[in-house]
Design a protein around this motif. Structure first.
Motif, PDB file in Angstrom:
ATOM      1  N   THR A  38     -31.615 -67.666 -62.707  1.00 56.52           N
ATOM      2  CA  THR A  38     -31.313 -69.067 -62.413  1.00 56.52           C
ATOM      3  C   THR A  38     -32.528 -69.737 -61.787  1.00 56.52           C
ATOM      4  N   GLN A  39     -33.251 -69.009 -60.958  1.00 61.15           N
ATOM      5  CA  GLN A  39     -34.452 -69.560 -60.319  1.00 61.15           C
ATOM      6  C   GLN A  39     -35.517 -69.918 -61.358  1.00 61.15           C
ATOM      7  N   GLU A  40     -35.722 -69.045 -62.346  1.00 61.59           N
ATOM      8  CA  GLU A  40     -36.693 -69.339 -63.406  1.00 61.59           C
ATOM      9  C   GLU A  40     -36.290 -70.594 -64.177  1.00 61.59           C
ATOM     10  N   SER A  99     -19.161 -80.919 -62.730  1.00 57.58           N
ATOM     11  CA  SER A  99     -19.457 -79.668 -63.427  1.00 57.58           C
ATOM     12  C   SER A  99     -18.923 -78.437 -62.711  1.00 57.58           C
ATOM     13  N   GLY A 100     -18.182 -78.619 -61.654  1.00 59.55           N
ATOM     14  CA  GLY A 100     -17.562 -77.481 -60.988  1.00 59.55           C
ATOM     15  C   GLY A 100     -18.401 -76.933 -59.852  1.00 59.55           C
ATOM     16  N   MET A 101     -18.045 -75.746 -59.420  1.00 58.47           N
ATOM     17  CA  MET A 101     -18.666 -75.172 -58.234  1.00 58.47           C
ATOM     18  C   MET A 101     -19.762 -74.152 -58.545  1.00 58.47           C
ATOM     19  N   GLY A 102     -19.868 -73.703 -59.759  1.00 59.79           N
ATOM     20  CA  GLY A 102     -20.836 -72.665 -60.092  1.00 59.79           C
ATOM     21  C   GLY A 102     -22.240 -73.205 -60.299  1.00 59.79           C
ATOM     22  N   SER A 103     -23.132 -72.307 -60.648  1.00 56.68           N
ATOM     23  CA  SER A 103     -24.536 -72.685 -60.837  1.00 56.68           C
ATOM     24  C   SER A 103     -24.739 -73.579 -62.058  1.00 56.68           C
ATOM     25  N   ILE A 104     -23.753 -73.653 -62.947  1.00 56.54           N
ATOM     26  CA  ILE A 104     -23.875 -74.525 -64.124  1.00 56.54           C
ATOM     27  C   ILE A 104     -24.074 -75.980 -63.709  1.00 56.54           C
TER      28      ILE A 104
END
Length: 144
Positions: A38-40, A99-104
């Motif tokens: 996710t960082q990349e 978009s919700g709570m996740g990293s998306i």
């Protein structure tokens, strides 16, 4: 609460459907594929957004120059740009929230910002840097 969650899920389904219909470009604009973390992805998106903002600024500078040449009040372009930045911030902020709570949510907001900025660059080009006749545009068409 249940209605809000249902709306968020419906929104995500629409986003995923849009992404599927418009190909990988919607979720993965060129240059940010095959990343491992996710960082990349966040770093790649940041670079893309900086490049998109720099390109927009280049087109805005040319628009201001063209406007000055015909004695058009350049502050009107600046006012328009400030209003657009407010719109982009609020619109993509809403995408983030829905978009919700996740990293998306980070990805969806970043892609929103990138796409809206690209669209703005095209709008500036069409409005200020092209001509009604066969005169070539001041800068090339910024369309992808």
């Amino acid at each position: 609460m249940h209605t809000q969650i249902s709306l968020q899920r419906a929104f995500l389904v629409l986003l995923v459907s849009f992404a599927a219909e418009s190909g990988a470009r919607a979720l993965y604009p060129e240059g940010c594929t095959d990343l491992r973390t996710t960082q990349e992805l966040a770093e790649c998106r940041q670079k893309q957004m900086e490049a998109a903002d720099a390109r927009l600024e280049k087109y805005l500078a040319a628009a201001r120059s063209q406007a000055s040449a015909i004695a058009f009040d350049v502050t009107l372009i600046d006012d328009e740009q400030r209003a657009w930045v407010t719109y982009r911030t609020k619109h993509c902020g809403n995408v983030y929230t829905l978009s919700g709570m996740g990293s998306i949510r980070f990805e969806m907001s970043a892609v929103c910002t990138l796409e809206v900025t690209r669209e703005r660059t095209i709008d500036v080009w069409r409005a200020y840097l092209t001509y009604q006749d066969s005169t070539p545009p001041v800068l090339p068409d910024p369309s992808p």
